[in-house]
Design a protein around this motif. Structure first.
Motif: not given
Length: 383
Positions: A135-137, A141-142, A149-152, A161-166
């Protein structure tokens, strides 16, 4: 070197020829040539043997790395059991194999009693810990994705690792970090089957260590067996000292973390203390891995709670680094911090999580073997 006799006075130098060598001198020259050839061939043979051994090791590590890590884990289990069994042998005057069996039965009985008394509570807390971490992760992330800056930052973090990179390199860092942290209590080595293999192999190694050591010695040429026997003793002593030191360190850190989290009112103090103690099996970097779940849970409670958790872990790790580690290293194995971290990086890159976990004992063994095989530096040669 062949010496030429000087030409007589008045003789034509162009007509002068060297005096013939005596049979004894010819024999000396031939012997010297054979010795030089033998030394050259010996150097070439040692070089070729070194290249072949390194190539075989690289092949084994690249293709069968997980298998080698299972063998390493089994050896660590055997070292623990054999060391404790020796103490029982000295105390009760029992044979070593019987002492190992008694020790295994005592450990199995203690674990059964622990599971019977505290098992349900531990499983409930572990389930709550997993849910709270997920839940906390997800919340963190949201929050980062909603900020520019966080989205970048998230776009440059792999999905593993929980990011957005594909893309092809998005999962190059190995298993999912969040999943690995929340599964520590239920899947220490990745699967129950692997853990069972490690324990059973470790017990068999501990029951008859000389049988396996002598089997290794039979593979060594007879002229090199004294050195090989010395190296095996060095490896056994180094592993024993390293394991003893790390077990003491893990126990102290786990207990202090559990007690400290309970004192400041943190929920799930027991499983978080277990994670902190088990993570300390990995020197230096394990401290950060063990603190991450507690910080995430603290953030879910309040910012003040997270600061208290951060301060608690800082105090415990300072005590461990400046009090516990020097005390342990005086009686166990001392390794330079830079070498420890670099070995974790290198073994982790080649073998993944297994290499990351067992990098330190392997490096300690390699360092001890290299110390045995190399001559100490003279004061004039030191930098």
């Amino acid at each position: 070197m062949v010496e030429l006799s000087p030409p007589p006075e008045g003789a034509d130098p162009s007509q002068h020829t060297p005096s013939p060598l005596s049979p004894t001198s010819q024999l000396h020259v031939a012997t010297a040539a054979l010795v030089a050839l033998e030394r050259t061939l010996g150097r070439f043979y040692r070089l070729a043997l070194t290249v072949v051994v390194l190539a075989i090791l690289f092949l084994l590590i690249s293709t069968g790395g997980p298998v080698l890590m299972v063998v390493c884990a089994s050896a660590l289990v055997a070292v623990v059991l054999h060391g404790a069994a020796q103490w029982i042998t000295h105390l009760l005057r029992l044979p070593e194999w019987l002492s190992v069996i008694v020790l295994v039965m005592v450990i199995a009985g203690a674990l059964t009693l622990l599971v019977h008394i505290s098992g349900p509570d531990i499983m409930v807390q572990a389930s709550h810990l997993r849910t709270a971490l997920e839940t906390q992760i997800r919340t963190l992330r949201d929050t980062l994705n909603n900020d520019a800056l966080g989205h970048l930052v998230m776009d440059h973090i792999p999905q593993s690792m929980g990011g957005n990179q594909t893309g092809p390199g998005a999962r190059s860092l190995g298993a999912d970090f969040a999943g690995s942290m929340t599964n520590v209590l239920t899947s220490t080595f990745g699967s129950v089957g692997t853990l069972i293999v490690i324990v059973i192999a470790g017990i068999y190694f501990a029951l008859s260590p000389r049988l396996y050591a002598n089997g290794v010695l039979r593979l060594v040429p007879e002229g090199h067996r004294p050195l090989a026997r010395k190296l095996l003793h060095t490896i056994g002593h180094t592993l024993g000292a390293w394991v003893a030191g790390q077990m003491l360190d893990m126990t102290v850190v786990g207990f202090l973390t559990w007690w400290g989290l309970w004192a400041i009112g943190m929920p799930l103090a027991l499983p978080l203390g277990l994670i902190a103690g088990m993570s300390n099996f990995i020197p230096y970097l394990g401290a950060f891995l063990g603190a991450t779940p507690a910080l995430l849970i603290g953030l879910s409670v309040s910012g003040r709670e997270a600061l208290l958790v951060l301060g608690l872990y800082a105090v415990i790790q300072t005590f461990e680094g400046y009090v516990m580690s020097p005390f342990i290293q005086k009686r166990a194995v001392s390794m330079p911090p830079a070498l420890t971290i670099l070995s974790q990086t290198i073994f982790g890159a080649f073998l993944g999580a297994w290499g990351f976990i067992f990098a330190s004992p392997i490096t300690a063994v390699l360092l001890a073997v290299a110390t045995q095989l190399s001559a100490p530096l003279k004061p004039k040669d030191e930098i």
